[in-house]
Scaffold this active site. Sequence first.
Site, PDB file in Angstrom:
ATOM      1  N   PHE A 192      -7.400  22.192 -24.261  1.00  0.00           N
ATOM      2  CA  PHE A 192      -7.667  20.690 -24.435  1.00  0.00           C
ATOM      3  C   PHE A 192      -8.972  20.418 -23.432  1.00  0.00           C
ATOM      4  CE2 PHE A 192      -7.917  16.348 -23.683  1.00  0.00           C
ATOM      5  CZ  PHE A 192      -7.713  15.857 -24.813  1.00  0.00           C
ATOM      6  N   THR A 193      -9.927  19.642 -24.175  1.00  0.00           N
ATOM      7  CA  THR A 193     -11.217  19.379 -23.307  1.00  0.00           C
ATOM      8  C   THR A 193     -11.194  19.063 -21.775  1.00  0.00           C
ATOM      9  OG1 THR A 193     -11.158  17.133 -23.925  1.00  0.00           O
ATOM     10  CG2 THR A 193     -12.397  18.197 -25.204  1.00  0.00           C
ATOM     11  N   TYR A 216       0.830  -1.307  -0.023  1.00  0.00           N
ATOM     12  CA  TYR A 216       0.110   0.064  -0.162  1.00  0.00           C
ATOM     13  C   TYR A 216       0.762   1.387   0.116  1.00  0.00           C
ATOM     14  CZ  TYR A 216      -3.731   3.350   1.070  1.00  0.00           C
ATOM     15  OH  TYR A 216      -4.574   4.220   0.838  1.00  0.00           O
ATOM     16  N   PHE A 259     -19.217  15.317 -25.877  1.00  0.00           N
ATOM     17  CA  PHE A 259     -18.853  14.726 -26.984  1.00  0.00           C
ATOM     18  C   PHE A 259     -18.674  13.136 -26.587  1.00  0.00           C
ATOM     19  CE2 PHE A 259     -15.177  16.439 -24.757  1.00  0.00           C
ATOM     20  CZ  PHE A 259     -14.469  15.614 -24.796  1.00  0.00           C
ATOM     21  N   ASP A 316       1.808  20.551 -20.027  1.00  0.00           N
ATOM     22  CA  ASP A 316       1.285  19.494 -19.962  1.00  0.00           C
ATOM     23  C   ASP A 316       1.946  18.867 -21.081  1.00  0.00           C
ATOM     24  OD1 ASP A 316      -0.068  17.518 -21.237  1.00  0.00           O
ATOM     25  OD2 ASP A 316      -1.970  18.433 -21.435  1.00  0.00           O
ATOM     26  N   LYS A 324      -0.119   8.103 -23.490  1.00  0.00           N
ATOM     27  CA  LYS A 324       0.141   8.535 -24.712  1.00  0.00           C
ATOM     28  C   LYS A 324       1.586   8.242 -24.787  1.00  0.00           C
ATOM     29  CE  LYS A 324      -3.809  10.789 -24.062  1.00  0.00           C
ATOM     30  NZ  LYS A 324      -4.480  11.094 -22.969  1.00  0.00           N
ATOM     31  N   ARG A 361     -13.374  16.295 -33.476  1.00  0.00           N
ATOM     32  CA  ARG A 361     -12.633  17.490 -32.985  1.00  0.00           C
ATOM     33  C   ARG A 361     -13.182  18.517 -33.508  1.00  0.00           C
ATOM     34  NH1 ARG A 361     -10.237  15.556 -28.295  1.00  0.00           N
ATOM     35  NH2 ARG A 361     -12.464  15.548 -28.077  1.00  0.00           N
TER      36      ARG A 361
HETATM   37  C1  P61 Z   1      -7.005  11.791 -26.398  1.00  0.00           C
HETATM   38  F1  P61 Z   1     -11.784  12.861 -26.725  1.00  0.00           F
HETATM   39  N1  P61 Z   1      -6.232  12.682 -24.578  1.00  0.00           N
HETATM   40  O1  P61 Z   1      -6.181  12.640 -26.988  1.00  0.00           O
HETATM   41  P1  P61 Z   1      -6.472  11.249 -19.567  1.00  0.00           P
HETATM   42  N2  P61 Z   1      -3.813  16.464 -21.902  1.00  0.00           N
HETATM   43  C2  P61 Z   1      -3.627  16.087 -23.243  1.00  0.00           C
HETATM   44  C3  P61 Z   1      -4.551  14.916 -23.801  1.00  0.00           C
HETATM   45  O2  P61 Z   1      -4.511  14.710 -24.800  1.00  0.00           O
HETATM   46  C4  P61 Z   1      -5.222  14.189 -22.856  1.00  0.00           C
HETATM   47  C5  P61 Z   1      -5.250  14.425 -21.499  1.00  0.00           C
HETATM   48  C6  P61 Z   1      -4.709  15.668 -21.031  1.00  0.00           C
HETATM   49  C7  P61 Z   1      -7.093  11.717 -24.965  1.00  0.00           C
HETATM   50  C8  P61 Z   1      -8.127  10.974 -24.194  1.00  0.00           C
HETATM   51  C9  P61 Z   1      -9.183  11.974 -24.209  1.00  0.00           C
HETATM   52  O3  P61 Z   1     -11.792  14.911 -25.319  1.00  0.00           O
HETATM   53  C10 P61 Z   1     -11.042  13.846 -24.820  1.00  0.00           C
HETATM   54  O4  P61 Z   1      -5.138  10.372 -19.425  1.00  0.00           O
HETATM   55  C11 P61 Z   1      -3.104  16.855 -24.252  1.00  0.00           C
HETATM   56  O5  P61 Z   1      -7.093  11.074 -20.928  1.00  0.00           O
HETATM   57  O6  P61 Z   1      -7.185  11.806 -18.623  1.00  0.00           O
HETATM   58  C12 P61 Z   1      -6.086  12.919 -23.275  1.00  0.00           C
HETATM   59  O7  P61 Z   1      -5.510  12.863 -20.024  1.00  0.00           O
HETATM   60  C13 P61 Z   1      -6.051  13.665 -20.610  1.00  0.00           C
HETATM   61  C14 P61 Z   1     -10.061  11.892 -25.386  1.00  0.00           C
HETATM   62  C15 P61 Z   1      -9.586  12.946 -23.466  1.00  0.00           C
HETATM   63  C16 P61 Z   1     -10.993  12.686 -25.574  1.00  0.00           C
HETATM   64  C17 P61 Z   1     -10.535  13.892 -23.772  1.00  0.00           C
HETATM   65  O8  P61 Z   1      -7.675  10.713 -27.075  1.00  0.00           O
END
Ligand code: P61
Length: 470
Positions: free
Chosen positions: A137-138, A85, A462, A228, A271, A395
């Site tokens: 970013f979303t 843990y 979305f 980021d 990623k 997007r």
């Molecule tokens: C993606 F449709 N991205 O691109 P988490 N920062 C950045 C990202 O690209 C990101 C996160 C933070 C995704 C997954 C995803 O609107 C969407 O590990 C530059 O996904 O929590 C994630 O990281 C967040 C798809 C996220 C989406 C949000 O496909």
Amino acid sequence: MNEIVHKTMGQQSGRRSWAEPWKIKMVEPLRTTSRAEREKALVDAGHNTFLLHSDDVYIDLLTDSGTSAMSDRQWAGMMLGDEAYAGSRNFYHLEQAIQKHYGYEYIVPTHQGRGAEHLISQTAIRKGQYVPGNMYFTTTRLHQELAGGIFVDVIIDEAHDPSNLHPFKGNVDLAKLEALIRQQGAANIAYVSLATTVNMAGGQPVSMANVKALRELCDRHKIRLLLDATRLVENAYFIQEREAGYAGKSIAEISREFCGHTDGAWSSAKKDSLVNIGGWLAVNDWTLFEELRNLVVVYEGLHTYGGLAGRDMEAMAIGIEESMQDQHVHSRIGQVRYLAELLQDWGIPMVLPVGGHAIFLDARACYPQVPQSAFPAQTLAAELYLDSGIRSMERGVVSAGRDPATGDHHYPKLELTRLTIPRRVYTQAHMDVIAESVKAVYDARGAARGLKMVYEPKYLRFFQARFEPL
Ligand code: P61
């Protein structure tokens, strides 16, 4: 009789071919479907590719997030999980990997990127403060808004134009940032939120010159610069390729130098870092770290696991190491470019220059007859799925959501359908199949009518919104 000359892709482009720096040890069968099955699946999913069952998908280009293939070393690392843990040895491996490659001192693991975004937004933003960033970013913007911040886009104008060939379309416009600081006062800026690469602009990079200038500006006004770093190694590739003085430096050297100009970072390790789950926060300021370390135990888990299993942290530590290797990044971006070249040869409109993780089709240019209020990019994603079972992602206006102040749709200039390439998963033959399907959909573009939204969730709509054909 004409002799048919078959050429490799390298020969066609007047160069020698590259190849992936790995071979395949394990395979996962793909399922194909009939057009009738796909028609039913799409209706059941409300014309939203996020709502499809992955069993109904042939080639999955929804995202590069958590969809990478892990290496034999990463899988071996999973067996070395220390599931204590507190104080798991895998946490210390992860800490060392982040310190070595990103250069920050204090590390907090989180279950994924948005877990880190939540913690940094809650600790570093006071209600009513502005958060300037290089395009929204979303999830990043939502967490900033939920913490009471007001996001302001300070990316260069070129980023909003799909055909502008600026080599660093992710750069911050320093004049826009200066103007915001002048108007609101430095004390009302929470921090500068810098992303590498810029996802919503098409995976576009930020130059080293830009981050250096930002550092200088932030120092002058005593404002924090936070990164980021989700796709930092892809950003480093573009610096190596395009910026004077960096051709001889490695991806690892460039990444570390880039971070050195910032005060801290967060990352979705799903990623660049080649894992299926995971994220982190890292800072140099002890006081900020103390707050983050305290908050992580409320929302994620103890500060030495942050919502992750020990095995996940081990896979991440090894993935970070592998992600920094030049050959890996070259072949990853090489595959994205291979697909882009095929599509460009057929005149299919897309965001240029092609970015690091995906091809962003220009849905507005494909479907000039579909107004943005009828969701052209959502329509294109649906049509591509119907043609071949390939899953892509909207997007555009759906992703942009609504302005929290007015409640109106944001209407972004970019209305894009993203073909996202998972790392180390698909082959060149898959790229050929994808290109042919996109061409078939493009050839039938005159028939598209668009969609209407019939269900809209409150947050990040979305993901779960539903649509019907017009
Ligand atoms: C993606 F449709 N991205 O691109 P988490 N920062 C950045 C990202 O690209 C990101 C996160 C933070 C995704 C997954 C995803 O609107 C969407 O590990 C530059 O996904 O929590 C994630 O990281 C967040 C798809 C996220 C989406 C949000 O496909």
